[in-house]
Write a protein that holds these residues in place. Structure first.
Motif, PDB file in Angstrom:
ATOM      1  N   UNK A   1       0.840  -1.200   0.000  1.00 26.05           N
ATOM      2  CA  UNK A   1       0.000   0.000   0.000  1.00 26.05           C
ATOM      3  C   UNK A   1       0.874   1.249   0.000  1.00 26.05           C
ATOM      4  N   UNK A   2       0.438   2.269  -0.745  1.00 24.03           N
ATOM      5  CA  UNK A   2       1.130   3.558  -0.777  1.00 24.03           C
ATOM      6  C   UNK A   2       0.079   4.656  -0.612  1.00 24.03           C
ATOM      7  N   UNK A   3       0.543   5.880  -0.334  1.00 17.36           N
ATOM      8  CA  UNK A   3      -0.376   6.977  -0.029  1.00 17.36           C
ATOM      9  C   UNK A   3      -1.337   7.293  -1.161  1.00 17.36           C
TER      10      UNK A   3
ATOM     11  N   UNK B   1     -12.283  -2.585  -1.503  1.00 16.22           N
ATOM     12  CA  UNK B   1     -12.194  -3.893  -0.826  1.00 16.22           C
ATOM     13  C   UNK B   1     -10.979  -4.648  -1.353  1.00 16.22           C
ATOM     14  N   UNK B   2     -11.142  -5.919  -1.683  1.00 18.04           N
ATOM     15  CA  UNK B   2     -10.055  -6.688  -2.297  1.00 18.04           C
ATOM     16  C   UNK B   2     -10.391  -6.973  -3.755  1.00 18.04           C
ATOM     17  N   UNK B   3     -11.157  -6.061  -4.356  1.00 17.15           N
ATOM     18  CA  UNK B   3     -11.640  -6.274  -5.713  1.00 17.15           C
ATOM     19  C   UNK B   3     -10.931  -5.417  -6.753  1.00 17.15           C
ATOM     20  N   UNK B   4     -10.318  -4.328  -6.323  1.00 12.76           N
ATOM     21  CA  UNK B   4      -9.699  -3.405  -7.262  1.00 12.76           C
ATOM     22  C   UNK B   4      -8.646  -2.573  -6.546  1.00 12.76           C
ATOM     23  N   UNK B   5      -7.484  -2.432  -7.180  1.00 12.66           N
ATOM     24  CA  UNK B   5      -6.400  -1.589  -6.662  1.00 12.66           C
ATOM     25  C   UNK B   5      -5.910  -0.711  -7.800  1.00 12.66           C
ATOM     26  N   UNK B   6      -5.735   0.585  -7.517  1.00 13.63           N
ATOM     27  CA  UNK B   6      -5.260   1.527  -8.535  1.00 13.63           C
ATOM     28  C   UNK B   6      -4.062   2.305  -7.997  1.00 13.63           C
ATOM     29  N   UNK B   7      -2.976   2.307  -8.763  1.00 10.39           N
ATOM     30  CA  UNK B   7      -1.772   3.071  -8.442  1.00 10.39           C
ATOM     31  C   UNK B   7      -1.493   4.027  -9.591  1.00 10.39           C
ATOM     32  N   UNK B   8      -0.953   5.189  -9.321  1.00 14.43           N
ATOM     33  CA  UNK B   8      -0.448   6.031 -10.397  1.00 14.43           C
ATOM     34  C   UNK B   8       0.427   7.137  -9.798  1.00 14.43           C
TER      35      UNK B   8
ATOM     36  N   UNK C   1      -3.117  -4.274 -15.281  1.00 11.72           N
ATOM     37  CA  UNK C   1      -3.053  -3.462 -16.492  1.00 11.72           C
ATOM     38  C   UNK C   1      -2.144  -2.265 -16.229  1.00 11.72           C
ATOM     39  N   UNK C   2      -1.129  -2.090 -17.069  1.00 11.32           N
ATOM     40  CA  UNK C   2      -0.202  -0.969 -16.958  1.00 11.32           C
ATOM     41  C   UNK C   2      -0.426  -0.011 -18.124  1.00 11.32           C
ATOM     42  N   UNK C   3      -0.599   1.255 -17.830  1.00 12.05           N
ATOM     43  CA  UNK C   3      -0.576   2.305 -18.847  1.00 12.05           C
ATOM     44  C   UNK C   3       0.722   3.081 -18.666  1.00 12.05           C
ATOM     45  N   UNK C   4       1.597   3.009 -19.652  1.00 11.57           N
ATOM     46  CA  UNK C   4       2.852   3.766 -19.602  1.00 11.57           C
ATOM     47  C   UNK C   4       2.615   5.076 -20.352  1.00 11.57           C
ATOM     48  N   UNK C   5       2.248   6.098 -19.614  1.00  8.58           N
ATOM     49  CA  UNK C   5       1.913   7.380 -20.215  1.00  8.58           C
ATOM     50  C   UNK C   5       3.167   8.070 -20.739  1.00  8.58           C
TER      51      UNK C   5
ATOM     52  N   UNK D   1      -5.117  -3.234 -10.810  1.00 10.67           N
ATOM     53  CA  UNK D   1      -5.105  -4.673 -10.555  1.00 10.67           C
ATOM     54  C   UNK D   1      -6.499  -5.119 -10.131  1.00 10.67           C
ATOM     55  N   UNK D   2      -6.980  -6.194 -10.750  1.00 11.23           N
ATOM     56  CA  UNK D   2      -8.315  -6.714 -10.431  1.00 11.23           C
ATOM     57  C   UNK D   2      -8.265  -8.233 -10.382  1.00 11.23           C
ATOM     58  N   UNK D   3      -8.974  -8.854  -9.406  1.00 11.09           N
ATOM     59  CA  UNK D   3      -9.047 -10.316  -9.392  1.00 11.09           C
ATOM     60  C   UNK D   3      -9.881 -10.788 -10.568  1.00 11.09           C
TER      61      UNK D   3
END
Length: 302
Positions: free
Chosen positions: A15-17, A23-30, A60-64, A108-110
């Motif tokens: 986890x990051x700020x 829940x445990x269904x979806x995680x988004x980083x950017x 899924x990675x988006x390299x902007x 990230x999604x299960x």
């Protein structure tokens, strides 16, 4: 019953700020609004150093902007500015590398809950059916649409929190999955040289069979027979397509699986030996050392 190989679950990602999750269904980083270095916490560094790991979810990675490279299932994948990368469940990730001045968006999604349904895209966008890791470059318009969809979903999660409905999340992800499928199909049309030749088809099917049958079959003759070819010709096709002999691929996949179990520290060497169907532990030790140059016990300390 064969014990399931340890996988990294979505709730185990660091986890990051700036992370947004449902829940445990979806995680988004950017790092759309910060430096990438701000996301590289000690926990993230520890996670990145724990490879190889088997991903039990879709990423899924988006390299902007910048570059990201991932080695998975023995193959190197890389995208740069305006690139899309999809890692599917069951993928063994060996390493991730990126330029520190990159701008990335990661989701990230299960698979069983929220990832794009494979059959949804198969009929129209066969090359992009999300059944194998994929890396393509997107055009500017599609990348812009992908980023906007990503931001809309992220803002919905921030705004509504736990009150957001699963159906709404799925709708956003289906839109993004459709964009990805169209983009991948378009990329293949614009790059006809990337279409699979018959030689590459034999290689692809061979690697899929190795992934499926490596515990029970580690001989080239079996895979040649499955391909309907004599072993000599089969070996020539695989070597011409990949620069590696079939046995090299088999060895590498078996050892990659062994490494992921040994690295987890959840298995004794004897258990790994049994899971990989080696007759004896000394036989497994020799096999592992012949490929890696070190014994399993040495690798666990490495």
């Amino acid at each position: 019953m064969t014990k399931k190989v340890t996988s990294v679950q979505i709730n185990e990602v660091p986890k990051v700020d700036t992370m947004v999750a449902y829940n445990d269904k979806l995680v988004m980083y950017d790092n759309l609004n910060c430096k990438l270095s701000d996301l590289i916490t000690p926990d993230v560094n520890a996670f990145l150093s724990a490879f190889p790991l088997r991903a039990d979810f879709t990423v899924v990675f988006l390299c902007i902007k910048g570059r990201i490279s991932i080695k998975c299932n023995l193959e190197e994948m890389q995208v740069t500015d305006g690139g899309l990368m999809v890692i599917v469940p069951g993928t063994i990730v060996e390493a991730i590398d990126f330029d520190m001045d990159s701008t990335l968006a990661v989701m990230a999604v299960p698979d069983q809950d929220y990832a794009p349904n494979k059959s949804y895209h198969n009929a129209t966008y066969e090359p992009s059916n999300f059944t194998a890791p994929m890396a393509v470059q997107l055009n500017e318009e599609v990348m812009k649409s992908g980023i906007e969809s990503y931001k809309q979903l992220k803002n919905a999660l921030i705004t509504f929190g736990d009150k957001i409905t699963p159906d709404l999340i799925k709708a956003y992800i289906m839109v993004m999955g459709g964009l990805a499928a169209v983009s991948i199909q378009k990329w293949f049309i614009e790059h006809p040289e990337e279409k699979k030749t018959n030689k590459n088809k034999v290689l692809k099917e061979f690697l899929e069979r190795v992934k499926r049958d490596y515990r029970d079959h580690r001989d080239v003759a079996y895979y040649a027979e499955e391909a309907g070819l004599n072993p000599k010709y089969f070996s020539q096709l695989i070597y011409k397509s990949s620069g590696k002999r079939p046995m090299d691929w088999i060895h590498e996949y078996v050892v990659l699986e062994a490494k992921s179990m040994l690295k987890s520290k959840e298995y004794k060497i004897s258990e790994v030996c049994k899971l990989l169907n080696f007759a004896t532990q000394p036989q497994f030790n020799k096999y592992f050392k012949d490929v890696t140059g070190m014994t399993p016990s040495e690798y666990m300390k490495y």
